[in-house]
Design a protein around this motif. Structure first.
Motif, short mmCIF file in Angstrom:
data_model
loop_
_atom_site.label_atom_id
_atom_site.label_comp_id
_atom_site.label_asym_id
_atom_site.label_seq_id
_atom_site.Cartn_x
_atom_site.Cartn_y
_atom_site.Cartn_z
N SER A 93 53.91 17.68 28.12
CA SER A 93 53.81 16.75 27.00
C SER A 93 53.45 15.32 27.39
CB SER A 93 55.12 16.74 26.20
OG SER A 93 56.18 16.33 27.02
N LYS A 94 53.64 14.93 28.64
CA LYS A 94 53.33 13.56 29.07
C LYS A 94 52.74 13.59 30.46
CE LYS A 94 57.20 11.77 26.49
NZ LYS A 94 57.24 10.60 25.74
N ARG A 95 51.46 13.28 30.54
CA ARG A 95 50.81 13.25 31.84
C ARG A 95 49.73 12.18 31.88
NH1 ARG A 95 48.28 18.81 33.05
NH2 ARG A 95 49.87 19.56 31.66
N LEU A 96 49.41 11.80 33.10
CA LEU A 96 48.39 10.78 33.35
C LEU A 96 47.46 11.34 34.42
CD1 LEU A 96 47.81 7.67 32.70
CD2 LEU A 96 48.94 7.23 34.88
N ILE A 97 46.17 11.27 34.17
CA ILE A 97 45.18 11.64 35.18
C ILE A 97 44.59 10.32 35.68
CG2 ILE A 97 43.11 12.96 35.73
CD1 ILE A 97 45.42 14.70 34.72
N ASP A 106 38.27 -0.16 41.82
CA ASP A 106 38.29 0.25 40.42
C ASP A 106 39.30 1.37 40.22
OD1 ASP A 106 36.05 -1.39 39.40
OD2 ASP A 106 34.86 -0.14 40.75
N ALA A 107 39.96 1.36 39.08
CA ALA A 107 40.89 2.42 38.73
C ALA A 107 40.76 2.73 37.24
CB ALA A 107 42.32 2.01 39.06
N TYR A 108 40.90 4.00 36.93
CA TYR A 108 40.82 4.46 35.56
C TYR A 108 41.89 5.53 35.37
CZ TYR A 108 36.23 2.44 36.30
OH TYR A 108 35.21 1.60 36.64
N ALA A 109 42.27 5.75 34.14
CA ALA A 109 43.25 6.79 33.87
C ALA A 109 43.10 7.29 32.44
CB ALA A 109 44.66 6.27 34.11
N MET A 110 43.64 8.48 32.24
CA MET A 110 43.70 9.07 30.91
C MET A 110 45.15 9.49 30.69
SD MET A 110 41.58 12.32 29.34
CE MET A 110 42.21 13.49 30.54
N LEU A 111 45.78 8.85 29.73
CA LEU A 111 47.15 9.19 29.36
C LEU A 111 47.06 10.27 28.28
CD1 LEU A 111 50.20 8.65 29.50
CD2 LEU A 111 49.85 6.80 27.83
N VAL A 112 47.73 11.39 28.53
CA VAL A 112 47.69 12.53 27.61
C VAL A 112 49.10 12.78 27.12
CG1 VAL A 112 47.04 14.94 27.34
CG2 VAL A 112 45.80 13.50 28.99
N TYR A 130 44.82 11.25 23.45
CA TYR A 130 44.22 10.82 24.71
C TYR A 130 44.01 9.31 24.65
CZ TYR A 130 43.06 15.78 24.91
OH TYR A 130 43.14 17.15 24.91
N ARG A 131 44.47 8.63 25.68
CA ARG A 131 44.30 7.18 25.77
C ARG A 131 43.72 6.86 27.15
NH1 ARG A 131 49.23 2.77 25.38
NH2 ARG A 131 47.98 0.93 25.84
N PHE A 132 42.57 6.20 27.14
CA PHE A 132 41.93 5.84 28.39
C PHE A 132 42.32 4.43 28.81
CE2 PHE A 132 39.25 9.22 26.74
CZ PHE A 132 39.11 10.02 27.86
N LEU A 133 42.59 4.27 30.10
CA LEU A 133 42.96 2.97 30.67
C LEU A 133 41.89 2.54 31.66
CD1 LEU A 133 46.69 3.83 31.52
CD2 LEU A 133 45.79 2.92 29.39
N GLY A 134 41.61 1.25 31.69
CA GLY A 134 40.64 0.72 32.64
C GLY A 134 39.21 0.72 32.14
N LYS A 135 39.02 1.03 30.88
CA LYS A 135 37.70 1.05 30.25
C LYS A 135 36.68 1.93 31.01
CE LYS A 135 38.08 -3.44 27.96
NZ LYS A 135 39.49 -3.52 27.95
#
Length: 155
Positions: A93-97, A106-112, A130-135
């Motif tokens: 139910s809560k994960r981050l890629i 540079d760093a990016y992530a997708m909060l699911v 889905y929420r993307f971090l770091g544009k």
């Protein structure tokens, strides 16, 4: 006679340099260890999360349960990518890629996030936010989604 030792030295150098390359890319890094492993990771991640609102502490600190990361490429650029969960029990139910460029700039992530208590017969894919971090651009977003799809429990 001198050729045997020379060949042995050359072979040793070749094998050790190959081992160093493999060690640099052997997937031994874990997301939950990055911030303490190198100040550059911490600085880059801090610049990503400081622009975001209402993130849980485990995302801000990259703390929680994590598997090994892997090296992948996107349009010729290398990234170290891996999953992070709040806890092993809440991974569904809560994960981050997370994806860090190999140069750590540079760093990016997708909060699911999937609603808690979703029945087992319901697809988490269809009910997730889905929420993307770091544009991340579309290519990086696709890379992050592909990493999520590699989870056999994600359908």
């Amino acid at each position: 006679m001198t050729r045997k030792p020379l060949h042995a030295v050359a072979l040793t150098i070749l094998m050790s340099s190959s081992a160093m390359v493999m060690a640099a890319n052997d997937g031994q890094s874990r997301v939950n260890e990055l911030l303490s492993s190198d100040p550059q990771y911490r600085q880059t991640w801090s610049s990503v999360v400081k622009k975001e609102e209402r993130l849980p502490d485990w995302v801000i600190n990259l703390s929680g349960a994590s598997d090994q990361m892997t090296a992948v490429t996107e349009k010729g650029d290398g990234y170290l990518v891996g999953p992070l969960c709040e806890t092993q029990d809440t991974c569904t139910s809560k994960r981050l890629i997370v994806a860090f460029s190999l140069d750590k700039k540079d760093a990016y992530a997708m909060l699911v996030e999937v609603p808690a208590g979703l029945p087992a017969d319901k697809s988490p894919t269809r009910h997730a936010d889905y929420r993307f971090l770091g544009k991340p651009n579309e290519g990086i977003q696709a890379l992050l989604r592909e990493q999520l799809k590699k989870d056999p429990n994600w359908y």
